[in-house]
Write a protein that holds these residues in place. Structure first.
Motif, PDB file in Angstrom:
ATOM      1  N   ASP A  10      42.253  21.386  33.827  1.00 45.74           N
ATOM      2  CA  ASP A  10      42.220  22.841  33.661  1.00 45.74           C
ATOM      3  C   ASP A  10      43.494  23.350  32.998  1.00 45.74           C
ATOM      4  OD1 ASP A  10      39.728  23.032  34.766  1.00 45.74           O
ATOM      5  OD2 ASP A  10      40.436  23.537  36.790  1.00 45.74           O
ATOM      6  N   ALA A  11      44.587  22.605  33.171  1.00 39.02           N
ATOM      7  CA  ALA A  11      45.860  23.021  32.574  1.00 39.02           C
ATOM      8  C   ALA A  11      45.833  22.961  31.052  1.00 39.02           C
ATOM      9  CB  ALA A  11      47.000  22.149  33.103  1.00 39.02           C
ATOM     10  N   LEU A  12      44.866  22.236  30.485  1.00 34.44           N
ATOM     11  CA  LEU A  12      44.736  22.218  29.024  1.00 34.44           C
ATOM     12  C   LEU A  12      44.354  23.582  28.479  1.00 34.44           C
ATOM     13  CD1 LEU A  12      42.805  18.860  28.438  1.00 34.44           C
ATOM     14  CD2 LEU A  12      45.161  19.357  27.782  1.00 34.44           C
ATOM     15  N   ARG A  13      43.660  24.383  29.310  1.00 39.15           N
ATOM     16  CA  ARG A  13      43.179  25.715  28.918  1.00 39.15           C
ATOM     17  C   ARG A  13      42.355  25.639  27.630  1.00 39.15           C
ATOM     18  NH1 ARG A  13      47.917  30.118  29.522  1.00 39.15           N
ATOM     19  NH2 ARG A  13      48.918  28.786  27.965  1.00 39.15           N
ATOM     20  N   ALA A  14      41.488  24.641  27.574  1.00 40.94           N
ATOM     21  CA  ALA A  14      40.626  24.475  26.405  1.00 40.94           C
ATOM     22  C   ALA A  14      39.495  25.490  26.464  1.00 40.94           C
ATOM     23  CB  ALA A  14      40.066  23.061  26.360  1.00 40.94           C
TER      24      ALA A  14
END
Length: 503
Positions: A305-309
């Motif tokens: 989720d930290a990728l914020r794709a």
């Protein structure tokens, strides 16, 4: 040929069912706060769609967009680049000494063209530094086009600088051009500039379409790295030139510009990919056949989720396996990130994409990104048309699932040669049935007498086409034809959102 979607069994698609299980909470959040442009609770999103007459519209599926993502719009970026060029011109003008002598005129022109060339190299490097605010706002394909156009300008300015400087020196010393050239190369700064020019020309020639088609991706990238060498040698040359070295303030500003771009390149092209690899520990879970020449690769990691794709974006994937580890490949997500799992869907179009079929579970994956601007952020209208061709369906499939829309407001047109070429068909039909969205398969050879992408054909398929935002992804020729048809059908060009990427 147009084929309508049919009702599926949602239970057969656990990933989709799991996503839909969270809709109750998400729908409430969506109604409390507008997500796209000025669309809000009173904008008509909760209406009866044409395929569900007499029934209350289902809650829209909100797109998971992080509003904190900084984006620099193309117009702002262009103005910044032009403004910087104007600043360079002012710097030159503030130090230029008026003179009608021939050597002084040549020298003045050489100084201006040299400064602009140096600035142009910095702009080219900045465009390809993978700065998220620039990538997410401008878009990878537009950045690549600007980079290529900037290369032509820089090479022209470098050529003008060389000719003007040589003529100015010859006029000043009273020698011929060959003697002047030999004498100039005796200066260390001039020799550095000559070597930098050679490196820049090699990188430029390797990017010419005819030359690029004859070399591998790895060879092209290696030659393109010469741009960094050219920038370093040009900087060394400029530090001893009269327009930069003449003032301590100018030297400081010019050095800070170069240092800033260098730090951005090292950070976003070097440090961030390594940090993401260590943080997320991605690995292949499954390689699944979707068609004879298309596979889906399912990967799992930690903290994805930290990728914020965002839906519609792509990442650059590096598979740590023999004959693939040295190549970074751009592929769109073909499903939203869920439960620390991501998926891409790849068509065997080249040597590397064909090797992906042979990936084994457990293979480590290095992912950099996300990149791209073809996201819900670009949307400005209530109704949306998604138009996909071939494997271009991958980002469209994610947008088809996640874009907020009431039944009847979302349409997907999927162009393919025949039914066997349709990818992710079951998932598309599951999404269409759940959301009350329109799904049309446009089947037939591209050279057929009937063109399903003709303006009138598009208007017939999509009532009120001119009032739609259009997201488009497909092979280059198909995308060009579709864009021209959409414009002729009345869709304003600023409402056609497309993005292509290739090496």
């Amino acid at each position: 040929m147009t084929t309508e979607a049919t009702d599926p069994q949602l239970a057969a698609y656990p990933a989709l069912s799991a996503y839909l299980a969270h809709q109750s909470y998400q729908s409430h959040q969506f109604q409390q706060q507008p997500q796209v442009g000025e669309l809000g609770p009173q904008s008509g999103l909760d209406v009866v769609g044409p395929d569900t007459a007499g029934e209350r519209a289902a809650a829209p599926v909100p797109v998971p967009v992080d509003v904190r993502v900084l984006r620099i719009r193309p117009k702002v970026m262009r103005r910044g680049i032009v403004g910087g060029a104007g600043g360079v011109g002012l710097l030159w003008g503030a130090q230029a000494a008026p003179s009608a002598r021939l050597d002084a005129l040549f020298g003045s022109g050489a100084h201006l063209s040299g400064l602009l060339a140096g600035y142009g190299i910095l702009v080219m490097l900045l465009l390809m530094a993978r700065v998220p605010a620039v990538e997410h706002g401008v878009g990878a394909d537009r950045l690549a086009r600007w980079h290529a156009l900037g290369g032509r300008y820089v090479l022209s300015l470098v050529g003008a600088h060389m000719v003007l400087a040589l003529c100015g020196y010859a006029a000043h010393t009273g020698t011929d051009l060959l003697t002047s050239a030999a004498q100039l190369l005796g200066y260390g700064g001039i020799l550095a500039a000559a070597l930098g020019t050679f490196a820049l020309v090699v990188a430029g020639v390797s990017s010419v379409r005819a030359a690029r088609a004859r070399m591998s991706q790895e060879t092209w990238r290696a030659l393109h790295f010469l741009t960094y060498l050219a920038a370093a040698l040009a900087f060394a040359h400029q530090l001893v030139g009269p327009d930069v070295s003449g003032s301590p303030l100018t030297v400081w500003v010019w050095a800070m510009l170069h240092a800033t771009v260098a730090v951005l390149i090292v950070w976003y092209r070097g440090v961030v990919p390594v940090r993401q690899a260590l943080r997320h520990a991605l690995h292949v879970v499954e390689v699944r056949d979707e068609s004879p020449d298309v596979v889906s690769v399912v990967m799992r990691g930690t903290g994805l989720d930290a990728l914020r794709a965002e839906p519609g974006q792509f990442l650059r994937w590096r598979f740590v396996q023999r004959r693939l580890w040295h190549t970074s490949l751009p592929f769109s997500l073909s499903a939203p990130v869920r439960d620390d799992t991501v998926r891409i869907t790849v068509k065997a179009l080249g040597v590397h994409s064909r090797r992906i079929r042979r990936l084994r579970p457990g293979t480590r994956v290095l992912a950099t990104g996300p990149f791209g601007a073809m996201t819900a952020h670009r949307r400005t209208r209530r109704k949306v048309l998604l138009l996909a061709g071939g494997v271009g369906i991958t980002p469209m499939r994610v947008l088809f699932e996640t874009l907020p829309a009431a039944p009847g407001d979302l349409t997907l047109l999927y162009r393919a040669s025949n039914a066997a070429q349709l990818v992710l068909r079951d998932e598309l039909e599951a999404i269409a049935a759940h959301r009350g969205a329109a799904l049309h398969y446009l089947l037939g050879p591209s050279d057929a007498s009937f063109d399903p992408l003709a303006p009138q054909a598009l208007r017939n398929l999509v009532p009120g086409l001119a009032e739609h935002d259009v997201y488009l992804c497909g092979p280059g020729p198909m995308a060009e034809v579709a864009t021209a048809s959409l414009i002729r059908a009345g869709v304003p060009e600023q409402h056609i959102h497309t993005e292509q990427f290739s090496f």
